[in-house]
Design a protein around this motif. Structure first.
Motif: not given
Length: 767
Positions: A313-318, A320-327
């Protein structure tokens, strides 16, 4: 796996976290099932042996005290010594009893001490003197020590002996009896010493070390039981005594007694020869081991289930911000992101933004010195009415109340000193020895500096001594002559007047000399200041300006000019008059809602100091009169659909509401965009709204901050930046000042169920 795979980081870290979870769990399982039992057994052995050793040391210490007591009683020169014993029975009994009491108090472990001299018919004790029949029948009645045996032991004992604790019917207690002949090496000892030790004292000592689930035994050097603390189900005394007598004396062994397996721990004292033993049932120890193993197994299973779920659960939550930051990084730097994964992209973006922020910080710092210089010029020109307006230039520049005062100092150095030394303004500021903040700028004249001293209302001590010390420091720093012209203390709005006074004091160096401190207050005045100032004419001018009466204004200006010619007023009064006239006229431009295009033509305080003839003053006053006349005519001709002040107010309000939450927003920049001086803009805004622009900006920022604090969980640094504060400390200080609590406290109270709007209103109303 492709480097640009969108889930590369997620899969990589998910696997790594699962491995990190499995490694300690596997290691723990191996330790439990391979080493835990052995480690526990070693701990049990070491712990019990250490306990027995501590018990042995404690008992040896008590026995040593008894031996020392016996030695002192027999050797020391005391009332027990044969040659010291009185022939009178009363004195003899009193002396011996007193000595026995003293020795008994020296060892609380001893309940009572008896002394029997073979030539006496009585026994001396630490509690009294008793005949042999009385002490053996009436004072004590032991079940295992009859009266005849007791008398025989007292009269005939030639060797030390120990009697196990026996029950006394009289005191309902059990006592250990230690019998010691007096000088046993003699053929016939002349007396006997008996120590009564309450078994409770020994048990109390043993209870400090005994194990709750085991039993503890003490045997003397003859393997005779001294005492024991045995639990229910412990082996019988006979079986255990046979084991001690016949078995080996290893410190640790596993034995079986009466069908039960035990850990036996045995230790013998080298000092007394007494043996100390502890029996610990093996099944009690192993039951704890099995219980711990079961709980550990359940814990490992629970950790695997819960830990795996939390990691997923934490990996899925954590992720997402990394993916958004990359975008977002790809949007900011599209050409650099194609060859980078998520972390590399974020690292590149942060590095680039950090470099940009560093450049911005350097520009802000460089701008800070310019803002300070502009602020000092504004104060000297009379454009700042109160210290609260300083925050419109820089909220972190100075923290003073409106009750504070200012004082202007002009510093003049010799020309060669100024040309040979390249000292900064900051060095001169740091040289000031007083407690007040001081800020300076270079004067237009070479070799001169103008400094503003900001005096807090709570620190009003005299600063005259500081000026002499300041001048000494400046001479040492600059290496030449330094002259100080010091004006009087004034309110911030009267800073220009203090400047004129400092300039007058500096001009007086022609009389007092250079390389000294010249204070305006110390200059001898040969005129009456009240008579040398046209107060009534100035009041007439101010009333005419407020009423826009041009005829009255021209009449008042003419009267002021005539007054100057007739009275031949001092130069400082003439300059002050021009300064007051310019300030009065500037008020009319603000009242008309006009820009700074007229008042900017008038000379500032630095130009006024150069006016030296009455003709120059008349020319300036005539110019002011013409400008006012033209302004009134233009005002009458214009018929705008909306009042200028109202039109300007709407534009100012719209500008503030559109820019207040930007960190780079400043009232000075806004005033420049409207073509108005900041003090004039502030006065116009306050006349129309009842509050200054700074108060309005702060109100908007605080409302937005309250909204962000109650609807988001953003950190305070982000909230401060979103409402227009670079410095989070300034934001927190201002928020607490207006709301009565810090932003963190406000957020916590907002989360409480009993937090109501009325509480916020009450907090906001606090000063």
């Amino acid at each position: 796996m492709n480097d640009n795979h969108p889930y590369k980081i997620f899969i990589k870290y998910l696997l790594s976290y699962i491995i990190l979870l499995l490694l300690p769990i596997t290691l723990i399982a191996m330790l439990v099932y391979s080493f835990f039992v052995n480690q526990l057994e070693e701990e049990v052995i070491a712990g019990n042996l250490n306990t027995l050793d501590n018990m042995r040391e404690s008992m040896d210490e008590q026995l040593s005290r008894i031996e020392d007591t016996t030695r002192q009683m027999l050797i020391e020169d005391n009332s027990l010594y044969p040659y010291r014993i009185s022939d009178q029975w009363g004195y003899k009994a009193w002396g011996i009893t007193r000595e026995l009491k003293r020795y008994q108090r020296m060892s609380p472990f001893i309940h009572e001490i008896w002394v029997y001299f073979k030539s006496d018919p009585a026994v001396f004790t630490s509690s009294g003197v008793y005949s042999l029949p009385m002490i053996s029948n009436q004072i004590y009645q032991f079940e295992d020590w009859s009266a005849s045996t007791m008398i025989t032991d007292l009269q005939e004992s030639r060797t030390a002996s120990l009697l196990s604790p026996g029950y006394d019917d009289k005191s309902d207690e059990r006592y250990l009896r230690m019998i010691q002949p007096m000088f046993p090496n003699q053929a016939i000892p002349y007396g006997t010493i008996v120590y009564l030790i309450n078994e409770k004292s020994i048990h109390q000592l043993m209870s400090t070390y005994e194990k709750a689930e085991g039993s503890m035994w003490i045997f003397d050097q003859n393997n005779q039981l001294v005492t024991s603390v045995a639990k229910e189900g412990s082996p019988t005394l006979l079986a255990f005594s046979r084991l001690i007598t016949e078995g080996n004396h290893a410190p640790y062994q596993e034995i079986t007694l009466e069908g039960t397996n035990y850990y036996l721990f045995l230790m013998q004292s080298e000092q007394s020869g007494w043996k100390y033993a502890t029996l610990l049932p093996i099944d009690v120890v192993m039951d704890k081991v099995n219980h711990a193993q079961n709980w550990l197994t359940y814990g490992i299973i629970a950790i695997l289930i819960v830990g795996g779920g939390i990691i997923y659960i934490s990996m899925r939550s954590n992720y997402r911000p990394i993916h958004i930051l990359r975008k977002e990084s790809q949007r900011l730097f599209p050409h650099k992101m194609k060859s980078l994964n998520e972390l590399e992209a974020v690292r590149y973006t942060l590095t680039s933004l950090a470099n940009q922020n560093k450049d911005l910080d350097n520009r802000v710092k460089n701008h800070s010195s310019a803002v300070k210089k502009q602020m000092i010029f504004a104060m000297l020109k009379g454009e700042i009415e109160s210290f609260s307006e300083l925050a419109e230039y820089d909220a972190n520049f100075v923290d003073l109340t409106d009750e504070a005062q200012t004082q202007v100092i002009i510093i003049e150095t010799a020309e060669y000193v100024h040309s040979m030394n390249n000292h900064t303004i900051q060095e001169l500021e740091r040289s000031y020895p007083g407690p007040h903040p001081i800020f300076g700028i270079e004067h237009f004249d070479s070799g001169r500096y103008v400094f503003l001293l900001l005096i807090q209302h709570s620190l009003t001590e005299d600063t005259h001594a500081c000026w002499d010390q300041y001048q000494d420091r400046l001479r040492a720093l600059l290496g030449g002559t330094v002259t100080l012209g010091v004006g009087t203390r004034t309110s911030v709005s009267e800073s220009p007047r203090s400047y004129l006074e400092a300039q007058t004091a500096m001009d007086y160096r022609f009389i007092q000399g250079v390389n000294r401190v010249i204070r305006y207050d110390d200059i001898p005045m040969n005129f009456n200041h009240q008579e040398s100032y046209p107060h009534s004419e100035m009041e007439s001018l101010q009333r005419a300006v407020r009423k826009s009466r041009m005829d009255k204004i021209q009449s008042a200006l003419s009267n002021i000019t005539d007054f100057i010619r007739q009275k031949q007023v001092p130069l400082i009064i003439a300059r002050s008059l021009c300064y007051d006239i310019i300030r009065s006229v500037n008020d009319i431009w603000t009242g008309l809602g006009m820009s700074e295009q007229h008042s900017a033509q008038y000379p500032d305080i630095f130009v006024l100091e150069r006016l030296e003839t009455i003709d120059e003053f008349e020319k300036l006053i005539h110019s002011i009169s013409q400008d006012l006349s033209l302004a009134f005519k233009n005002q009458i001709k214009e018929t705008p659909s909306k009042e200028p002040a109202s039109r300007s107010l709407d534009l100012i309000t719209q500008y503030i509401e559109g820019h207040f939450d930007q960190c780079e927003f400043s009232l000075q920049g806004m005033s420049e965009s409207f073509g108005m001086a900041l003090p004039n803009l502030s006065q116009l805004f306050k006349e129309q709204t009842g509050q200054t622009p700074l108060e309005y900006v702060t109100e908007l920022r605080m409302k937005k901050a309250q909204h962000l604090l109650t609807t988001t969980m953003k950190p305070l640094s982000s909230v401060a930046e979103e409402v227009g504060y670079y410095n989070v400390s300034s934001f927190i200080r201002r928020f607490k000042q207006l709301n009565g609590m810090t932003p963190g406290e406000y957020r916590n109270r907002a989360e409480a169920p009993d937090f109501k709007k009325s509480e916020i209103t009450t907090a906001q109303s606090k000063p």
